[in-house]
Design an enzyme around this catalytic site. Structure first.
Site, PDB file in Angstrom:
ATOM      1  N   GLU A 122      46.144  30.384  25.222  1.00 21.19           N
ATOM      2  CA  GLU A 122      46.672  30.346  23.572  1.00 21.19           C
ATOM      3  C   GLU A 122      47.140  28.769  23.643  1.00 21.19           C
ATOM      4  O   GLU A 122      47.819  28.314  24.198  1.00 21.19           O
ATOM      5  CB  GLU A 122      47.765  31.145  23.836  1.00 21.19           C
ATOM      6  CG  GLU A 122      48.355  31.342  22.335  1.00 21.19           C
ATOM      7  CD  GLU A 122      49.444  32.297  21.892  1.00 21.19           C
ATOM      8  OE1 GLU A 122      50.527  32.080  22.771  1.00 21.19           O
ATOM      9  OE2 GLU A 122      49.683  32.934  20.974  1.00 21.19           O
ATOM     10  N   GLU A 148      55.980  42.052  22.010  1.00 21.81           N
ATOM     11  CA  GLU A 148      54.793  41.812  21.158  1.00 21.81           C
ATOM     12  C   GLU A 148      54.803  40.231  21.597  1.00 21.81           C
ATOM     13  O   GLU A 148      55.286  39.408  20.941  1.00 21.81           O
ATOM     14  CB  GLU A 148      54.755  41.919  19.725  1.00 21.81           C
ATOM     15  CG  GLU A 148      54.830  43.437  19.272  1.00 21.81           C
ATOM     16  CD  GLU A 148      56.125  43.998  19.044  1.00 21.81           C
ATOM     17  OE1 GLU A 148      56.806  43.524  18.106  1.00 21.81           O
ATOM     18  OE2 GLU A 148      56.153  45.040  19.573  1.00 21.81           O
ATOM     19  N   LYS A 202      68.350  37.555  17.184  1.00 20.41           N
ATOM     20  CA  LYS A 202      68.597  35.976  17.348  1.00 20.41           C
ATOM     21  C   LYS A 202      66.929  35.492  16.794  1.00 20.41           C
ATOM     22  O   LYS A 202      66.028  35.565  17.286  1.00 20.41           O
ATOM     23  CB  LYS A 202      68.543  35.895  19.009  1.00 20.41           C
ATOM     24  CG  LYS A 202      68.887  34.223  19.171  1.00 20.41           C
ATOM     25  CD  LYS A 202      68.789  33.716  20.424  1.00 20.41           C
ATOM     26  CE  LYS A 202      67.269  33.211  20.807  1.00 20.41           C
ATOM     27  NZ  LYS A 202      66.777  32.104  20.008  1.00 20.41           N
ATOM     28  N   CYS A 239      49.941  34.289  16.198  1.00 16.55           N
ATOM     29  CA  CYS A 239      49.773  34.954  17.496  1.00 16.55           C
ATOM     30  C   CYS A 239      48.050  35.557  17.515  1.00 16.55           C
ATOM     31  O   CYS A 239      47.892  35.755  18.615  1.00 16.55           O
ATOM     32  CB  CYS A 239      50.930  36.009  17.787  1.00 16.55           C
ATOM     33  SG  CYS A 239      50.765  37.122  16.333  1.00 16.55           S
TER      34      CYS A 239
HETATM   35  P1  NAD Z   1      59.012  31.974  22.553  1.00 15.87           P
HETATM   36  O1  NAD Z   1      58.465  32.711  23.744  1.00 15.87           O
HETATM   37  O2  NAD Z   1      59.201  30.588  23.323  1.00 15.87           O
HETATM   38  O3  NAD Z   1      60.435  32.108  21.908  1.00 15.87           O
HETATM   39  C1  NAD Z   1      60.459  33.387  21.293  1.00 15.87           C
HETATM   40  C2  NAD Z   1      61.904  33.730  21.246  1.00 15.87           C
HETATM   41  O4  NAD Z   1      62.471  33.828  22.577  1.00 15.87           O
HETATM   42  C3  NAD Z   1      62.683  32.744  20.521  1.00 15.87           C
HETATM   43  O5  NAD Z   1      63.777  33.197  19.845  1.00 15.87           O
HETATM   44  C4  NAD Z   1      63.376  31.856  21.832  1.00 15.87           C
HETATM   45  O6  NAD Z   1      64.473  31.555  21.525  1.00 15.87           O
HETATM   46  C5  NAD Z   1      63.599  33.111  22.671  1.00 15.87           C
HETATM   47  N1  NAD Z   1      63.670  32.513  24.055  1.00 15.87           N
HETATM   48  C6  NAD Z   1      62.928  31.614  24.819  1.00 15.87           C
HETATM   49  N2  NAD Z   1      63.376  31.410  25.976  1.00 15.87           N
HETATM   50  C7  NAD Z   1      64.128  32.430  26.494  1.00 15.87           C
HETATM   51  C8  NAD Z   1      64.601  32.882  27.706  1.00 15.87           C
HETATM   52  N3  NAD Z   1      64.654  32.099  28.643  1.00 15.87           N
HETATM   53  N4  NAD Z   1      65.550  33.862  27.494  1.00 15.87           N
HETATM   54  C9  NAD Z   1      65.751  34.669  26.337  1.00 15.87           C
HETATM   55  N5  NAD Z   1      65.153  34.372  25.215  1.00 15.87           N
HETATM   56  C10 NAD Z   1      64.239  33.189  25.271  1.00 15.87           C
HETATM   57  O7  NAD Z   1      57.817  31.806  21.591  1.00 15.87           O
HETATM   58  P2  NAD Z   1      57.651  30.945  20.369  1.00 15.87           P
HETATM   59  O8  NAD Z   1      57.336  29.600  21.083  1.00 15.87           O
HETATM   60  O9  NAD Z   1      58.933  31.029  19.466  1.00 15.87           O
HETATM   61  O10 NAD Z   1      56.462  31.702  19.667  1.00 15.87           O
HETATM   62  C11 NAD Z   1      55.235  31.394  19.931  1.00 15.87           C
HETATM   63  C12 NAD Z   1      54.919  32.835  20.825  1.00 15.87           C
HETATM   64  O11 NAD Z   1      54.977  33.869  19.921  1.00 15.87           O
HETATM   65  C13 NAD Z   1      53.180  32.722  20.901  1.00 15.87           C
HETATM   66  O12 NAD Z   1      52.933  32.879  22.074  1.00 15.87           O
HETATM   67  C14 NAD Z   1      52.712  33.858  20.099  1.00 15.87           C
HETATM   68  O13 NAD Z   1      51.595  34.166  20.236  1.00 15.87           O
HETATM   69  C15 NAD Z   1      53.848  34.812  20.124  1.00 15.87           C
HETATM   70  N6  NAD Z   1      53.714  35.535  18.936  1.00 15.87           N
HETATM   71  C16 NAD Z   1      53.574  36.777  19.109  1.00 15.87           C
HETATM   72  C17 NAD Z   1      53.429  37.851  17.945  1.00 15.87           C
HETATM   73  C18 NAD Z   1      53.007  39.253  18.045  1.00 15.87           C
HETATM   74  O14 NAD Z   1      53.210  40.051  17.138  1.00 15.87           O
HETATM   75  N7  NAD Z   1      52.204  39.435  19.105  1.00 15.87           N
HETATM   76  C19 NAD Z   1      53.908  37.478  16.674  1.00 15.87           C
HETATM   77  C20 NAD Z   1      54.292  35.890  16.472  1.00 15.87           C
HETATM   78  C21 NAD Z   1      54.137  35.195  17.539  1.00 15.87           C
END
Ligand code: NAD
Length: 497
Positions: free
Chosen positions: A400, A267, A191, A302
């Site tokens: 963050e 992650e 997804k 991230c």
């Molecule tokens: P997010 O957690 O809002 O969303 C990530 C994914 O989870 C999306 O596909 C989203 O649709 C899904 N999601 C959101 N709410 C959900 C729920 N209630 N149930 C199931 N799935 C759900 O994150 P974002 O805004 O897309 O990305 C930013 C975040 O990602 C930042 O915190 C960043 O640090 C992190 N990130 C981490 C890494 C790493 O390797 N550690 C890499 C890139 C981004």
């Protein structure tokens, strides 16, 4: 690699086909419900496409296709050389379609197209080469036993992998999960984030063109609360790999506990520290590196080192360098290679980052940038921002931001710097700059972070694991270690006379 101009990218964008279906069992598919959501280009505010909005029924279809593909061994059962060739075909397919994939990501979430084209897509392609090359070198163990018994330990694919990824590096985040998952012989339900679904759909088509059997990779665009949660709670998905925020990562742990206890690999976010000691060999170089690390990809990274801890003796000089360098990262049209940064992913996200800046103004000094910018009818742009004299325990020192905002925190002693660096809930990465080799080792050893970079910032590569400690999660992407998430250890005993 050809150097495309602003005009070239604009022309390509005019005629670019925008993929908008789900991809299930080798076929384009609508959501069963017929629902769609609109993908918006944040650089212009204009709609790009109405994309299939998948829910639990569509996740069921995708998981069933993935299970069938895994069960009949149409992929895992192929000769290793054939699987390797298909992985190489995928890598080649990404390279051949690099401009299209880069453009889809740029239009979908605002990043500079040239970065997606020159960095993201080639890196993603290299991962299919890397893991494709590894798949016939993953040996098990023959165990030393008493006479009369023989035992082996083999690494087996787990079955169906659920992968839920964020929007900041759409092609890369998908590839970081998919390449090791399929190299290990699994099937996947992926997804993509609702803000960046397009390139993942195109990737699935490229996989099919490369010869990957139907059902091995399925893509279900949709929202987190619907498609994401359905994957997390699915009773027939064996392992869940997630990249995203710490808050949503915790939800996946709960979903697993309340469903089939699937493995969950997380992650998550970060607030990485970059320590600049006064004995650094080249302060200007350290400042260039610090600025690049927080302004690249609009700071939507991230592992962005969004806290710079600077020893007081060089603090003023370092901040002067930063202010001058920040000028080069002014935002502009993401399709223009001359733009310093692209657009933020959405207006809501821009509001959120702006909120951090305005609250920080109350207690620290905004010494560069700090303003929202309107360009081409969109206000999803922010100036590269440097905030000086940030208190380490303040909101900007701890949380963050996921935007182009660098918090500068002065320190006096090495002990103080280490304590401050380790003082947040996160532990994704850390960097340090010094010409003293003893200090380099001493400090690196004490930093609580998945990756420590010395005299460079935020280093990573296909061969080394990427992931964090503490609330940054515990899963590791990249390197051969990532395969541990996609394989289980099986012991086989044989008794003989
Ligand atoms: P997010 O957690 O809002 O969303 C990530 C994914 O989870 C999306 O596909 C989203 O649709 C899904 N999601 C959101 N709410 C959900 C729920 N209630 N149930 C199931 N799935 C759900 O994150 P974002 O805004 O897309 O990305 C930013 C975040 O990602 C930042 O915190 C960043 O640090 C992190 N990130 C981490 C890494 C790493 O390797 N550690 C890499 C890139 C981004």
């Amino acid at each position: 690699m050809s150097q495309k101009s602003h005009q070239d990218w604009q022309d390509l964008a005019e005629t670019l086909p925008i993929p908008h279906y789900a991809f299930i069992d080798g076929q384009q598919a609508n959501a069963d419900s017929g629902a769609t959501f609109t993908s918006i280009n944040p650089a212009t505010g204009k709609a790009l496409a109405d994309v299939a909005s998948c829910d639990a029924d569509d996740v069921n279809r995708a998981a069933a296709a993935a299970r069938t593909a895994f069960g009949d061994r149409r992929w895992a059962g192929q000769p290793l050389a054939a699987r390797k060739r298909i992985m190489q075909n995928i890598a080649e397919g990404l390279r051949k379609n690099a401009a299209e994939l880069a453009l889809l990501d740029s239009l979908d979430m605002g990043k500079r197209v040239v970065d997606a084209y020159e960095l993201d897509v080639p890196f993603s392609a290299s991962l299919f080469d890397f893991y494709g090359e590894s798949l016939d070198k993953l040996n098990g163990e023959a165990v030393t036993m008493d006479d009369g018994v023989h035992a082996t330990i083999t690494k087996e694919p787990l079955g169906v992998v659920g992968a839920v990824v964020p929007w900041n590096y759409p092609v890369d985040m998908a590839a970081w999960k998919l390449a090791p998952a399929i190299a290990a012989g699994n099937s996947v339900v992926l997804k993509p984030a609702e803000h960046s679904p397009l390139s993942a759909i195109r990737l699935a088509e490229i996989f099919a063109e490369a010869g990957l059997p139907d059902g091995v990779v399925n893509v279900v665009p949709g929202f987190g609360e619907t498609a994401g949660q359905a994957i997390g709670r699915h009773m027939d998905i064996d392992t869940l790999v997630f990249t995203g925020s710490t808050g949503v990562g915790k939800m996946f742990q709960r979903y697993a506990g309340e469903s089939n206890m699937k493995q969950v690999w997380l992650e998550c976010g970060g607030k990485s520290a970059n320590l600049i000691f006064a004995d650094v060999e080249d302060l200007q170089k350290a400042a260039e590196s610090a600025a690049f690390d927080v302004f690249f990809n609009q700071g939507e990274v991230c592992s962005s080192h969004s806290r710079v801890l600077v020893q007081r003796d060089v603090h003023q000089e370092f901040v002067a360098h930063l202010r001058a360098i920040a000028e080069r990262y002014q935002p502009g049209d993401p399709l223009d290679p001359a733009s310093g940064m692209g657009a933020m992913v959405t207006a809501e996200h821009t509001d959120m980052v702006e909120g951090f800046i305005s609250r920080a103004r109350q207690e620290a000094d905004v010494v560069a940038g700090g303003r929202r910018v309107t360009l081409g009818g969109s206000d999803c742009y922010l100036e590269p921002t440097v905030v000086d004299n940030v208190h380490p325990e303040s909101e900007l020192g701890q949380n963050e931001v996921f935007g182009p905002v660098l918090a500068v925190i002065p320190f006096d002693t090495e002990e103080e710097a280490i304590r401050m660096a380790n003082s947040t809930q996160f532990g994704l990465a850390a960097s340090l700059w010094t010409s003293n080799i003893s200090r380099a080792h001493r400090v690196a050893r004490q930093l609580v972070a998945g990756t420590v970079s010395i005299n460079t910032t935020d280093a990573f590569g296909a061969q080394t694991p990427f992931g964090g400690f503490k609330s940054s999660g515990y899963g590791r992407d990249l390197s051969l270690h990532a395969l541990d998430k996609y394989q289980g250890l099986k012991t086989t005993w044989l008794a003989y006379q």
